[in-house]
Design a protein around this motif. Sequence first.
Motif, mmCIF file in Angstrom:
data_model
loop_
_atom_site.group_PDB
_atom_site.id
_atom_site.type_symbol
_atom_site.label_atom_id
_atom_site.label_comp_id
_atom_site.label_asym_id
_atom_site.label_seq_id
_atom_site.Cartn_x
_atom_site.Cartn_y
_atom_site.Cartn_z
ATOM 1 N N VAL A 56 1.525 2.742 -6.444
ATOM 2 C CA VAL A 56 2.384 3.230 -5.369
ATOM 3 C C VAL A 56 3.715 3.699 -5.946
ATOM 4 C CG1 VAL A 56 3.559 2.631 -3.217
ATOM 5 C CG2 VAL A 56 1.299 1.663 -3.707
ATOM 6 N N LEU A 57 4.008 4.985 -5.755
ATOM 7 C CA LEU A 57 5.260 5.569 -6.227
ATOM 8 C C LEU A 57 6.311 5.595 -5.124
ATOM 9 C CD1 LEU A 57 3.712 8.616 -8.123
ATOM 10 C CD2 LEU A 57 4.430 6.411 -9.089
ATOM 11 N N SER A 58 5.859 5.787 -3.899
ATOM 12 C CA SER A 58 6.734 5.842 -2.733
ATOM 13 C C SER A 58 5.896 5.457 -1.523
ATOM 14 C CB SER A 58 7.313 7.248 -2.574
ATOM 15 O OG SER A 58 8.344 7.274 -1.620
ATOM 16 N N VAL A 59 6.512 4.770 -0.570
ATOM 17 C CA VAL A 59 5.764 4.293 0.594
ATOM 18 C C VAL A 59 6.642 4.316 1.835
ATOM 19 C CG1 VAL A 59 6.345 1.839 0.243
ATOM 20 C CG2 VAL A 59 4.252 2.444 1.473
ATOM 21 N N SER A 60 5.999 4.491 2.962
ATOM 22 C CA SER A 60 6.620 4.313 4.264
ATOM 23 C C SER A 60 5.500 3.937 5.226
ATOM 24 C CB SER A 60 7.314 5.584 4.739
ATOM 25 O OG SER A 60 8.099 5.297 5.884
ATOM 26 N N ARG A 61 5.891 3.471 6.363
ATOM 27 C CA ARG A 61 4.868 3.210 7.372
ATOM 28 C C ARG A 61 5.269 3.889 8.666
ATOM 29 N NH1 ARG A 61 6.032 -1.358 10.902
ATOM 30 N NH2 ARG A 61 7.863 -2.441 10.085
#
Length: 181
Positions: A56-61
């Motif tokens: 995971v390099l970047s995440v949001s929900r």
Amino acid sequence: MTSYVVKKPSELSLSQFAAILQLWQIEEWLHLTHSEFVDLFYNNEFHMLVDETSTVLSVSRINYNFQISISDSVHTIAELVGFVSQKPRTGHGSLLIESILDYLQERGIEAIGFCDLSSRAFYEKCGIEIFPGHSRFIKEKVNGLWVDSSDEDILNLTLTGHTRNIIQGLNAYSPAYLISG
């Protein structure tokens, strides 16, 4: 090579689940089991930018449980939450935001987000309309009392016409009340 992926909580690998908790650094969530995490975020989607090894390099929900009451009318609007990049200033965050916006627009999903002053320039650079200072007009119940939101701005990710006007029209005399989030 990076890839944009969208997963429900139950579809996250154990390594993705662990990476998300590590990136978020929210004390009360650090000890959640995978099952508890799935239950807590049952009506959410995780949007991630991952590398070729699925790191995971970047995440949001996207939270589909966000509901506010304005003038006795309930509005359910998708909410962008928990946006973070493993290595800031690498372009991963911008690419993820662009992918999320495309995803929401393709599906006709109206969504908002929130940010503080320190993040405003990033979202402006991403071309997102910002309602400065409007977050304080969304009241949250804390210990039985309605208090101002801790964020500063509301982000218009994909609001259209009527909903956009409602959110932009929030003020001290016409606030919204968070009833589910």
